[in-house]
Design an enzyme around this catalytic site. Structure first.
Site, PDB file in Angstrom:
ATOM      1  CB  CYS A  12      -0.865   0.001   1.262  1.00  0.00           C
ATOM      2  SG  CYS A  12       0.152   0.046   2.740  1.00  0.00           S
ATOM      3  CG  HIS A  73       2.730  -1.048  12.436  1.00  0.00           C
ATOM      4  ND1 HIS A  73       3.848  -1.850  12.407  1.00  0.00           N
ATOM      5  CD2 HIS A  73       1.872  -1.563  11.536  1.00  0.00           C
ATOM      6  CE1 HIS A  73       3.659  -2.825  11.537  1.00  0.00           C
ATOM      7  NE2 HIS A  73       2.484  -2.674  10.986  1.00  0.00           N
ATOM      8  CG  HIS A 123      -1.549  -4.077  15.111  1.00  0.00           C
ATOM      9  ND1 HIS A 123      -1.014  -2.880  14.702  1.00  0.00           N
ATOM     10  CD2 HIS A 123      -1.421  -4.919  14.055  1.00  0.00           C
ATOM     11  CE1 HIS A 123      -0.601  -2.994  13.442  1.00  0.00           C
ATOM     12  NE2 HIS A 123      -0.835  -4.230  13.037  1.00  0.00           N
ATOM     13  CD  GLU A 125      -3.015   1.615  13.110  1.00  0.00           C
ATOM     14  OE1 GLU A 125      -2.712   0.876  12.148  1.00  0.00           O
ATOM     15  OE2 GLU A 125      -4.096   2.213  13.194  1.00  0.00           O
ATOM     16  CB  THR A 159      -5.216   2.361   9.665  1.00  0.00           C
ATOM     17  OG1 THR A 159      -4.126   1.504  10.017  1.00  0.00           O
ATOM     18  CG2 THR A 159      -4.978   3.752  10.197  1.00  0.00           C
ATOM     19  CB  CYS A 187      -6.050   3.639   5.644  1.00  0.00           C
ATOM     20  SG  CYS A 187      -5.494   2.221   4.743  1.00  0.00           S
ATOM     21  CB  SER A 259       3.315  -5.582   4.886  1.00  0.00           C
ATOM     22  OG  SER A 259       2.524  -6.615   5.410  1.00  0.00           O
TER      23      SER A 259
END
Ligand code: SF4
Length: 279
Positions: A12, A73, A123, A125, A159, A187, A259
């Protein structure tokens, strides 16, 4: 066998940006360049960075650090403070969409809202977002497990979360609280990839999802595909493909997480074409 490849498979915007920043720096720096935790959730890319001398560190006191790259992240304000205290050169590769979610978390905290983060608390993030959201923040991954909340609640979302999970939590919170402010921080890249994967998985006999086993967005694609397709395989590289999976398959779909590098997806497509040709 017909092979359909998702148009949105692979890196991305945020991951590509972080990769470009890091590989360019790796060419310039001979030593002391590190990422704070793995740059992205793809073991093959992390191994390639290690080969180029860029290791991932968890301990900010590691003696060899000179320049530290903040992963896609993002991190909490505490980590920024520590890196500055240690005098490191900091390169921030946090994805701009994650930055936006961090900003909303901070705004909500400053406006006196208790922040609800919809996501996976383990996670990285989300760990970073907690730091921006303040001490009263809560993380919820399941609408069924809503804790007791304050009267003024602000909601943000990891996200890469699914919109369905986000919506369920929002529905529960608005039934329980008087004042609710909501920021949809999923996102666009995630939303598009999810939509495309669901559509693709419905039209094929078998789906192959390529990406890190530790990648949240790849695992989400696996989960969504399994809802509509009976044969779904999650692999990291072409080596894991098995000929037997393709027995009787007329249409196979392939996609990859945010990723997953293009070269790994290309390898997988090549090997599936070879399996198809030999049947
Ligand atoms: S999935 Fe979205 S938020 Fe995450 S790195 Fe990619 S563009 Fe950024």
């Amino acid at each position: 066998m017909e092979i359909k490849i998702a148009r949105k498979a692979g890196f991305c915007f945020g991951v590509k940006r972080a990769i470009d920043i890091t590989f360019n720096l790796a060419d310039e720096h001979k030593e002391g360049l590190c990422t704070y935790g793995p740059l992205i959730h793809n073991p093959q890319v992390v191994e390639e960075l290690e080969r180029r001398g860029v290791g991932a560190v968890e301990d900010l006191k590691a003696p060899h650090i000179r320049t530290i790259i903040i992963r896609t992240h993002g991190v909490s304000p505490r980590v920024y403070a520590e890196t500055s205290k240690m005098g490191y050169n900091v390169i921030d590769a946090t994805c701009p969409f994650v930055k936006k979610a961090q900003n909303f978390a901070q705004i909500l905290k400053n406006e006196g809202y208790q922040v609800v983060i919809v996501g996976d608390r383990h996670h990285p993030e989300v760990q970073g977002l907690i730091g921006f959201a303040g001490g009263s923040a809560v993380v919820i991954s399941d609408a069924e497990q809503l804790p007791e909340l304050k009267k003024k609640v602000g909601i943000i979302v990891q996200t890469t979360q699914s919109f369905d999970t986000f919506k369920k939590v929002v529905d529960s919170v608005i039934s329980a609280c008087r004042e609710v402010k909501i920021y949809n921080t999923i996102c666009d890249f995630t939303a598009q990839r999810v939509k495309e994967t669901k559509e693709l998985a419905k039209t094929v006999d078998l789906m192959v999802i390529v990406g890190g086993k530790n990648s949240a967005n790849t695992n989400q694609l696996v989960h969504l595909s399994r809802e509509v397709c009976a044969r779904v395989h999650h692999i990291e590289t072409a080596k894991e493909l098995k000929k037997a999976w393709f027995k009787g398959v007329k249409k196979a779909g392939i996609t990859g997480g945010a990723s997953t590098p293009q070269w790994i997806i290309d390898d997988v497509v090549k090997k599936i074409r070879e399996i198809s040709a030999r049947r």
